[in-house]
Design an enzyme around this catalytic site. Structure first.
Site, mmCIF file in Angstrom:
data_model
loop_
_atom_site.group_PDB
_atom_site.id
_atom_site.type_symbol
_atom_site.label_atom_id
_atom_site.label_comp_id
_atom_site.label_asym_id
_atom_site.label_seq_id
_atom_site.Cartn_x
_atom_site.Cartn_y
_atom_site.Cartn_z
ATOM 1 N N ASN A 211 0.852 -1.179 0.000
ATOM 2 C CA ASN A 211 0.000 0.000 0.000
ATOM 3 C C ASN A 211 0.893 1.237 0.000
ATOM 4 O OD1 ASN A 211 1.000 0.231 2.626
ATOM 5 N ND2 ASN A 211 -0.863 -0.583 3.568
ATOM 6 N N ASP B 197 -11.603 -4.651 -0.124
ATOM 7 C CA ASP B 197 -10.658 -3.979 0.768
ATOM 8 C C ASP B 197 -10.138 -2.688 0.151
ATOM 9 O OD1 ASP B 197 -8.916 -4.172 3.259
ATOM 10 O OD2 ASP B 197 -7.385 -3.990 1.702
#
Length: 413
Positions: free
Chosen positions: A7, A286
């Site tokens: 991320n 997600d």
């Protein structure tokens, strides 16, 4: 794990971890349901007799690409190294029974289902109808520790309960720093699968039973099964909500952070039966939940937990899916985001849009140093938003009470 798994903060994406967890569960469930016989264990990872033959407690894992290295005979294990390296992939050739010296391995001769006289054993299990395990539900999944780029992820799965038509799988994720050798548990999850026939995708086949070391294990598993079955029914009944766009929303309102993502389901997203992998869906969910959380906080955010992902209907190849997320509740340091997936299967069989998956994700806000930050209070405007906020608060308090009870129980032992 590689940079494309990360991320923006440099840790492994929560959706990537969820996808690994689901693939490990699908592997072990599919293998078990095609075994034609039950598996058993003594509660310590060792095999016990089942049907006159010695078998390992669960299916054996095989990692193609590791120079024929056999994985634990007492767990079906998937190892992720780099972008995609899954142990025990469907179709991979497993090592012969008895080739491992692990405590759960049986001699290769004992896997035979023949009588002492050399004839066939009339009590031997009949071959199971070929099937593929489909994900039905993911129980609460906690992200215990972040996984970093450059670490090796080890995903192990174990069957803990079977009903007539479903399999409960416990999955643990451990990360290893290959430079220092340090290991840590990053995730624990419970998943439920149902086996679908390869000949008729609408047919759920029977699951070979497992044998339990103690009667209490079966009773506890049956209780978990009934609880998740009831929760799935309740969730499906409240699945009529839709997310409508809001014009010029105020900051920290539900409309300000709500987000959607549209995805065309291709062949690489699907199983052997032509339906979307549960892990693919969870990764997309997600991502949307992360966008909602980031819009609300304007800081770095990470997945803290996932609360009961329910898969209500299959999603077929060629469908267009819309993944939508909205903020439902905030505490001082966490956010609850509701995410659901709607499918439009218009390519082969045009039909009305339907709700396929729903879940609640919990995120936390972190500083650049990784320290928890306070979360801006969610501003509710409509009666529905206020109702969802109170429902989210109830789930938050319930989870907090369970966690405190577990900590007290652990301290006593």
């Amino acid at each position: 794990m590689r940079p494309d798994d990360a991320n923006v903060a440099g840790n492994v994406h929560g959706g990537t971890v969820l996808k690994m967890i689901e693939e490990a569960g699908a592997i072990i469930s599919t293998r078990h349901c095609n075994s034609g016989t039950g598996v058993s264990g003594d509660g310590e990872g060792r095999g016990v007799p089942s049907g006159g033959a010695w078998v390992p407690p669960v299916s054996r894992g095989w990692a193609p690409g590791l120079r024929g290295f056999p994985l634990s005979c007492c767990r079906a294990r998937a190892i992720a190294e780099g972008e995609a390296f899954w142990g025990g992939a469907v179709g991979a050739e497993p090592p012969p029974v008895g080739s491992c010296d692990g405590a759960g391995c049986a001699p290769s001769s004992s896997s035979s289902s023949s009588s002492p006289s050399g004839g066939s054993d009339p009590a031997a299990p009949r071959p199971q109808e070929p099937c593929v395990a489909a994900l039905a539900r993911v129980e609460r999944t906690d992200f215990l520790s972040p996984m970093c780029i450059g670490e090796v992820a080890n995903v192990s799965a174990e069957i803990t309960y079977t009903s007539k038509h479903s399999v409960e799988v416990q999955v643990n994720v451990m990360s290893e720093n290959i430079l220092t050798g340090a290991k840590k548990v990053t995730n624990k999850a419970t998943l439920w699968y149902v086996p679908l026939s390869l000949k008729n995708v609408n047919k759920v086949v029977e699951v070979p039973p497992i044998q339990y070391a103690r009667k209490e294990q079966e009773d506890e598993g049956r209780k978990r099964y009934e609880e998740q079955k009831l929760d799935r029914l309740e969730t499906k009944q409240r699945n009529g909500d839709v997310i409508m766009p809001v014009i010029n929303p105020e900051p920290h309102t539900v409309g300000y952070s709500q987000s959607s993502l549209i995805h065309l389901v291709g062949p690489s997203d699907c199983t052997l039966l032509g339906f979307v992998h549960g892990g693919v869906t969870m990764k997309l969910m997600d991502e949307v939940a992360g966008i909602v959380a980031a819009r609300h906080c304007k800081t770095n955010i990470v997945t803290a937990s996932v609360d009961a992902i329910n898969f209500h209907e299959k999603i077929k190849k060629g469908s267009v899916i819309t993944i939508s997320g909205r903020m439902t509740f905030t505490s001082n340091k966490s956010m609850e985001i509701e995410v659901f997936v709607d499918a439009d299967p218009f390519v082969d069989e045009p039909q009305e849009r339907y709700r396929a998956v729903s879940a609640f994700f919990t995120y936390v806000s972190l500083s650049k140093e990784g320290k928890p930050l306070p979360v801006p209070q969610l501003l509710t405007e409509t009666e529905d938003e206020k109702r969802r906020f109170e429902e989210g608060k109830g789930r938050y308090l319930q989870t907090k009470a369970k966690r405190q009870a577990q900590m007290q129980q652990a301290a006593q032992h």
